[in-house]
Design an enzyme around this catalytic site. Structure first.
Site: not given
Length: 162
Positions: A23, A35, A113
Site C-alpha cells: 500500500h 493515501h 494507491c
C-alpha cells in the site's frame, strides 16, 4: 531490539508492506500521510485490502502513518527519482492536502494507491505492481501456450510412429 523506523521527509513516497502487495501513501508532515483508501475498506482490514477489488471509488484520507501502517513494515521508497524529477515538496504536500476528503475513481489496474502517490510526487500516474502483475500473467500465458504446443507436437509425433 526493534529496528528504527525511517524518518520520512515532506513529499516522500511511503511503501507499506501488506500480505501479498504494497500500500502506498505520501508523507505530508507531523507523522501524517495522505493515501487513497478504497471505499470498501473495512476498519482494521488495511487500506487497499483484498476487498478493494470490489469497488470503483476511493476516498483520499489524511491519517497518521502509524495508524495506516498498523503493525506492518513501511519504508521511504522514492523509487522513480532517478527516472522522473520530483515536484517540489511543498507542491506535493499542497496537492495532496487539497485532495483530502474527495472521492476519486478507483481501479486496481489503472487508478490505485500507487498510481495516486506517483502522480502527486512526479506528475506521472504509474504502478509497478500492476506492470509486474501484467508481465507475470503474460509470461505464464506464454509458458502455457508453449507447453500446449509441445504437447500437441509430441502427440502428433507419437501418432505418426504408430
Amino acid at each position: 531490539m526493534a529496528l528504527a523506523r525511517p524518518r520520512p521527509r515532506l513529499g516522500d513516497l511511503i511503501e507499506i508492506s501488506r500480505f501479498g502487495y504494497a500500500h502506498w501513501a505520501i508523507y505530508v508532515g507531523d507523522g501524517y500521510v495522505v493515501h487513497l483508501a478504497p471505499a470498501s475498506e473495512i476498519a482494521g482490514a488495511g487500506a487497499a485490502s483484498v476487498l478493494s477489488a470490489l469497488t470503483n471509488k476511493a476516498i483520499v484520507k489524511k491519517e497518521l502513518l502509524s495508524v495506516v501502517a498498523g503493525g506492518d513494515n513501511y519504508r521511504v521508497n522514492n523509487k522513480h527519482d532517478d527516472r522522473y524529477t520530483p515536484l517540489p515538496s511543498n507542491k506535493i504536500v499542497k496537492r495532496a492536502e487539497e485532495l483530502v476528503g474527495q472521492e476519486l475513481p478507483y481501479s486496481l489496474t489503472s487508478d490505485n494507491c500507487e498510481h495516486f502517490v506517483n502522480h502527486l510526487r512526479y506528475g506521472v500516474s504509474r504502478s509497478d505492481q500492476v506492470t509486474g502483475a501484467v508481465t507475470t500473467v503474460g509470461v505464464a500465458a506464454g509458458l502455457l501456450a508453449a507447453a500446449s504446443l509441445v504437447g500437441i507436437l509430441l502427440a502428433r509425433s507419437k501418432r505418426e510412429r504408430q
